[in-house]
Design an enzyme around this catalytic site. Structure first.
Site, PDB file in Angstrom:
ATOM      1  N   SER A   1      35.772   8.644  63.728  1.00  0.00           N
ATOM      2  CA  SER A   1      34.998   7.711  64.563  1.00  0.00           C
ATOM      3  C   SER A   1      35.930   6.451  64.830  1.00  0.00           C
ATOM      4  O   SER A   1      37.065   6.717  65.448  1.00  0.00           O
ATOM      5  CB  SER A   1      33.776   7.289  63.756  1.00  0.00           C
ATOM      6  OG  SER A   1      32.980   6.609  64.704  1.00  0.00           O
TER       7      SER A   1
ATOM      8  N   ASP B   1      27.646  15.315  69.655  1.00  0.00           N
ATOM      9  CA  ASP B   1      27.943  13.786  69.808  1.00  0.00           C
ATOM     10  C   ASP B   1      28.499  13.243  70.857  1.00  0.00           C
ATOM     11  O   ASP B   1      29.122  13.770  71.775  1.00  0.00           O
ATOM     12  CB  ASP B   1      29.485  13.784  68.614  1.00  0.00           C
ATOM     13  CG  ASP B   1      30.179  12.488  68.331  1.00  0.00           C
ATOM     14  OD1 ASP B   1      29.582  11.590  68.903  1.00  0.00           O
ATOM     15  OD2 ASP B   1      30.734  12.460  67.571  1.00  0.00           O
TER      16      ASP B   1
ATOM     17  N   HIS C   1      27.766  13.515  65.314  1.00  0.00           N
ATOM     18  CA  HIS C   1      28.564  12.258  65.016  1.00  0.00           C
ATOM     19  C   HIS C   1      28.289  11.922  63.490  1.00  0.00           C
ATOM     20  O   HIS C   1      27.359  12.000  62.967  1.00  0.00           O
ATOM     21  CB  HIS C   1      28.214  11.124  65.721  1.00  0.00           C
ATOM     22  CG  HIS C   1      29.293  10.278  65.628  1.00  0.00           C
ATOM     23  ND1 HIS C   1      30.724  10.084  65.926  1.00  0.00           N
ATOM     24  CD2 HIS C   1      29.557   9.055  64.621  1.00  0.00           C
ATOM     25  CE1 HIS C   1      31.545   9.223  65.828  1.00  0.00           C
ATOM     26  NE2 HIS C   1      30.665   8.377  64.997  1.00  0.00           N
TER      27      HIS C   1
END
Length: 323
Positions: A163, A262, A292
């Site tokens: 991320s 995601d 995600h």
């Protein structure tokens, strides 16, 4: 289609996320971040591969002094020097810590046989851009200098992040091409790649970013605003949005993992295509049926399967005969 485990997890996630106000200018560093940190820790399930790893608290160089870090070493190492992975955690540059990622680090260490250094970089909004990036760069240089003393091969130095940590890893790889140290690979796990273009640029942001699938468009924009709050950079800067780099040729080979549901999926895949067009070797992996952040949700089958694939790629990249 979401797998049943991810769907069940979302019920709990969405209930917690609705109570948060990520990016709220009226509460830039208070309740929302505390709640987000609690979510991270609550969902970071135990790893089935937690054994066989020696863990040690260390310090590494940072951009403004030493930073805490955690060293993960397999109990049984091959006779040859190990690979060294410098890891940057996710959390929108504003949450996440060493504890939240402990299970993931133990699993990847045990499965891959590599040595991991997980870095506790400075967080926004108190320490906005470029503080976290400066810590990531300094820690990577420290790792290169210390590799032999850690029992590692300096020619097998890797950066990895998920991320927002994937964003840092991508920028570190771009910077290292010019300034060093030489990297053997970069692992970008559902990374934040583009903060400069409208959400509509990426169909996955529009399809999956309304808040029903954990990560929302509002949270993406809000955490970026926190990261840039200090005024040290803009979203168009390639050090914030690595997809905007003018020259990607010569970067370290990349492994890019995305999740099918995601909002960040399409920018990760777009970056993979940019890298390929520049002649960079790229492996892409799409985790089907999940969302995600799933790598730190240790009770998902999708999580364990992806961890194994990442670790296998790490092993085979440097030891083709490992399997």
């Amino acid at each position: 289609m979401l797998d049943p485990q991810s769907r069940a997890l979302l019920q709990a996630l969405n209930a917690m996320m609705r109570e948060m106000s990520i990016g709220d200018p009226a509460d830039p560093a208070g309740t929302a971040r505390i709640q987000a940190a609690a979510i991270f820790k609550a969902l970071a399930g135990p790893s089935p591969h937690a054994g066989g790893v020696i863990v040690r608290e260390i310090t590494v160089a940072g951009g403004a002094g030493d930073r805490p870090a955690r060293l993960y070493r397999p109990e049984s190492l091959p006779e040859e020097p190990a690979s060294l992975v410098v890891f940057f955690h996710g959390g929108g540059w504003c949450v996440g810590d060493l504890d939240s990622y402990d299970g993931l680090m133990r699993a990847l260490c045990a499965l891959s046989g590599a040595i991991f250094v997980s870095v506790d970089y400075r967080l926004a909004p108190e320490h906005g851009f470029p503080a976290g990036l400066e810590d990531a760069l300094a820690a990577t240089r420290w790792a290169a200098d210390q590799a032999r003393g850690l029992g590692c091969d300096p020619d097998r130095l890797v950066v990895m992040g998920d991320s927002a940590g994937g964003n840092l890893a991508a920028v570190v790889a771009q910077t290292a091409k010019i300034e060093g140290p030489r990297l053997a690979a970069q692992y970008l796990l559902y990374p934040v790649i583009d903060g400069s273009r409208p959400h509509e640029t990426y169909p996955s942001r529009m399809a999956f970013g309304n808040g029903d699938l954990f990560l929302s468009r509002d949270a993406i924009a809000g955490t970026l605003a926190w990261y840039l709050a200090a005024g040290g950079g803009t979203a168009e800067d390639s050090k914030v949005s690595p997809i905007n780099a003018a020259d990607l040729a010569g970067l370290a080979p990349a492994f890019i993992l995305v999740a099918a549901f995601d909002p960040l999926r399409d920018e990760g895949l777009a970056y993979a295509e940019h890298l390929r067009a520049a002649g960079v070797p790229v492996t892409t992996d799409t985790a089907e049926g999940t969302i995600h952040g799933f790598l730190t949700f240790g009770d998902l089958d999708a999580c364990h399967a992806a961890r194994r694939r990442i670790a296998q790629d790490l092993r085979l990249r440097f030891r083709p005969d490992a399997d």
